[in-house]
Scaffold this active site. Structure first.
Site, PDB file in Angstrom:
ATOM      1  N   ARG A 103       0.879  -1.178   0.000  1.00  0.00           N
ATOM      2  CA  ARG A 103       0.000   0.000   0.000  1.00  0.00           C
ATOM      3  C   ARG A 103       0.909   1.219   0.000  1.00  0.00           C
ATOM      4  O   ARG A 103       1.638   1.457   0.980  1.00  0.00           O
ATOM      5  CB  ARG A 103      -0.904  -0.014   1.235  1.00  0.00           C
ATOM      6  N   HIS A 130      -7.404   0.939  -6.285  1.00  0.00           N
ATOM      7  CA  HIS A 130      -7.557   0.016  -5.148  1.00  0.00           C
ATOM      8  C   HIS A 130      -8.217  -1.264  -5.679  1.00  0.00           C
ATOM      9  O   HIS A 130      -9.384  -1.537  -5.386  1.00  0.00           O
ATOM     10  CB  HIS A 130      -8.413   0.700  -4.080  1.00  0.00           C
ATOM     11  N   GLN A 133     -10.049  -4.023  -3.461  1.00  0.00           N
ATOM     12  CA  GLN A 133     -11.318  -3.538  -2.935  1.00  0.00           C
ATOM     13  C   GLN A 133     -12.449  -3.788  -3.927  1.00  0.00           C
ATOM     14  O   GLN A 133     -13.491  -4.359  -3.579  1.00  0.00           O
ATOM     15  CB  GLN A 133     -11.207  -2.032  -2.632  1.00  0.00           C
ATOM     16  N   ASP A 222     -17.494   6.676  -0.620  1.00  0.00           N
ATOM     17  CA  ASP A 222     -16.176   6.557   0.018  1.00  0.00           C
ATOM     18  C   ASP A 222     -15.939   7.882   0.749  1.00  0.00           C
ATOM     19  O   ASP A 222     -16.674   8.856   0.544  1.00  0.00           O
ATOM     20  CB  ASP A 222     -15.116   6.304  -1.083  1.00  0.00           C
ATOM     21  N   CYS A 262     -16.368   1.180   0.883  1.00  0.00           N
ATOM     22  CA  CYS A 262     -15.141   0.396   1.093  1.00  0.00           C
ATOM     23  C   CYS A 262     -14.716   0.404   2.560  1.00  0.00           C
ATOM     24  O   CYS A 262     -14.008  -0.498   2.995  1.00  0.00           O
ATOM     25  CB  CYS A 262     -14.034   0.933   0.201  1.00  0.00           C
ATOM     26  N   ARG A 290     -13.368  -9.120   1.323  1.00  0.00           N
ATOM     27  CA  ARG A 290     -11.977  -8.746   1.018  1.00  0.00           C
ATOM     28  C   ARG A 290     -11.071  -9.960   1.255  1.00  0.00           C
ATOM     29  O   ARG A 290     -10.202 -10.287   0.444  1.00  0.00           O
ATOM     30  CB  ARG A 290     -11.505  -7.590   1.920  1.00  0.00           C
TER      31      ARG A 290
HETATM   32  N1   CP Z   1     -11.145  -0.543   2.623  1.00  0.00           N
HETATM   33  C1   CP Z   1      -9.865  -0.609   3.040  1.00  0.00           C
HETATM   34  O1   CP Z   1      -8.934  -0.799   2.232  1.00  0.00           O
HETATM   35  O2   CP Z   1      -9.699  -0.463   4.373  1.00  0.00           O
HETATM   36  P1   CP Z   1      -8.330  -0.209   5.152  1.00  0.00           P
HETATM   37  O3   CP Z   1      -7.835   1.140   4.715  1.00  0.00           O
HETATM   38  O4   CP Z   1      -8.689  -0.282   6.596  1.00  0.00           O
HETATM   39  O5   CP Z   1      -7.358  -1.286   4.744  1.00  0.00           O
HETATM   40  N1  NVA Z   2     -10.184   6.537  -0.939  1.00  0.00           N
HETATM   41  C1  NVA Z   2      -9.809   6.021   0.351  1.00  0.00           C
HETATM   42  C2  NVA Z   2      -9.982   4.545   0.404  1.00  0.00           C
HETATM   43  C3  NVA Z   2      -9.678   3.919   1.732  1.00  0.00           C
HETATM   44  C4  NVA Z   2      -9.790   2.430   1.714  1.00  0.00           C
HETATM   45  C5  NVA Z   2      -8.369   6.401   0.638  1.00  0.00           C
HETATM   46  O1  NVA Z   2      -7.546   6.320  -0.272  1.00  0.00           O
HETATM   47  O2  NVA Z   2      -8.079   6.795   1.769  1.00  0.00           O
END
Ligand code: CP
Ligand code: NVA
Length: 305
Positions: A103, A130, A133, A222, A262, A290
């Site tokens: 990430r 993502h 997701q 989101d 998400c 997930r």
């Molecule tokens: N939806 C998601 O990716 O959650 P986290 O940021 O908690 O991993």
């Molecule tokens: N758009 C959000 C998604 C979190 C899972 C972010 O990038 O923070």
């Protein structure tokens, strides 16, 4: 098949279907307590430059259920591109581990990791997309609806990383995909054009949430400020207020519309409590999935099906 999973388009429509079939098998076996050690003795390096609850726990737990082991590496452990060059880390982890999940902020970093790693690299979110997701999202829709025909997905909010993954998905599965966002918060135009040019799906972008949400199968939202945009939180809260998913918008969407998010959700901002806690909301099935879908992705990339 691609070595890595960086964008949903790394899989063909047939490969996506096979991953869903495997997810269903793994989910059933997990619920029955039947072990499936398809990745026995394998290790997953998990590199996190940003916070996470779902991604970390679903990958780590999933890897354990597959008979393998996952290692959490936070920003203090791996100074990706700062303490050490991305391409050096890619080669390093390829010597120790069988899989890498990362990430990161800069999408270029996940591309570089994949280029220089000899083991599969999985995108656990970047500023651009993502994919894990949205694979879990569409699997959840399939599970609840029973099919993916004549699908109308309405995304209300920012044209962000999660929406970008919906665009990639729309290049593989036909759907009517709408986005209602404030002016200036549109998705990447090049990706929108690329998706439209495949001719598979209809992409509608509007600044009116009711226009988009009416008669939907899924209303998705989101956070208004993504990770890395914390300084814009206050300003965005004002701009995005008309894009809140509340009971009025869900009424326009219709009784058959599912609500997806998400997560993490900022209750009272992008979604009201009565919507996220309503029977139409399937956000915890979505979050659970997930894990099942990512297990299927790891097993598939490792050729261990
Ligand atoms: N939806 C998601 O990716 O959650 P986290 O940021 O908690 O991993
Ligand atoms: N758009 C959000 C998604 C979190 C899972 C972010 O990038 O923070």
């Amino acid at each position: 098949m691609n070595k890595d999973f960086l964008h949903i388009t790394d899989f063909s429509a047939e490969e996506i279907q096979a991953i869903f079939d495997l997810s269903t098998r793994l989910k059933m076996e997990t619920h029955k307590g039947k072990p499936h050690h398809l990745l026995r003795g394998k290790t997953l390096a998990m590199i996190f430059q940003k916070p996470s609850a779902r991604t970390r726990v679903s990958f780590e737990t999933g890897m354990c259920q597959l008979g393998g082991h996952a290692l959490f590496l936070g920003p203090a452990d791996v100074g990706l591109g700062k303490r050490e060059a991305v391409k050096d880390l890619a080669q390093l982890f390829s010597r120790y581990n069988d899989l890498i999940m990362a990430r990161v902020f800069d999408h270029e970093h996940i591309l570089q990791l994949a280029e220089h790693a000899t083991v599969p690299v999985i995108n656990g979110l970047t500023d651009y997309n993502h994919p894990c997701q949205v694979m879990a999202d569409i699997y959840t829709v399939l599970e609840h609806r029973g099919h993916l025909d004549d699908l109308k997905i309405s995304f209300i909010g920012d044209g962000n990383n999660v929406f970008h993954s919906w665009l990639f998905l729309a290049q593989r599965l036909p759907m009517q995909l709408g986005l209602a966002c404030p002016e200036g918060y549109d998705p990447d135009q090049e990706l929108v054009e690329k998706t439209r040019s495949t001719g598979l799906s209809e992409i509608v972008i509007s600044h009116d949430p009711f226009d988009i949400a009416t008669g939907s199968d899924v209303v998705y939202t989101d956070v208004w400020a993504s990770m890395g945009q914390e300084e814009e939180t206050e300003e965005r809260a004002k701009i995005f207020q008309p894009f809140q998913v509340n009971s009025e918008l869900m009424e326009a969407a219709g009784e058959k519309a599912y609500f997806l998010h998400c997560l993490p959700a900022h209750r009272g901002d992008e979604v009201t409590d009565d919507v996220i806690d309503s029977p139409q909301s399937i956000v915890f099935d979505e979050a659970e999935n997930r894990m099942h879908v990512q297990k299927a992705i790891m097993v598939t990339l490792m050729g261990a099906t």
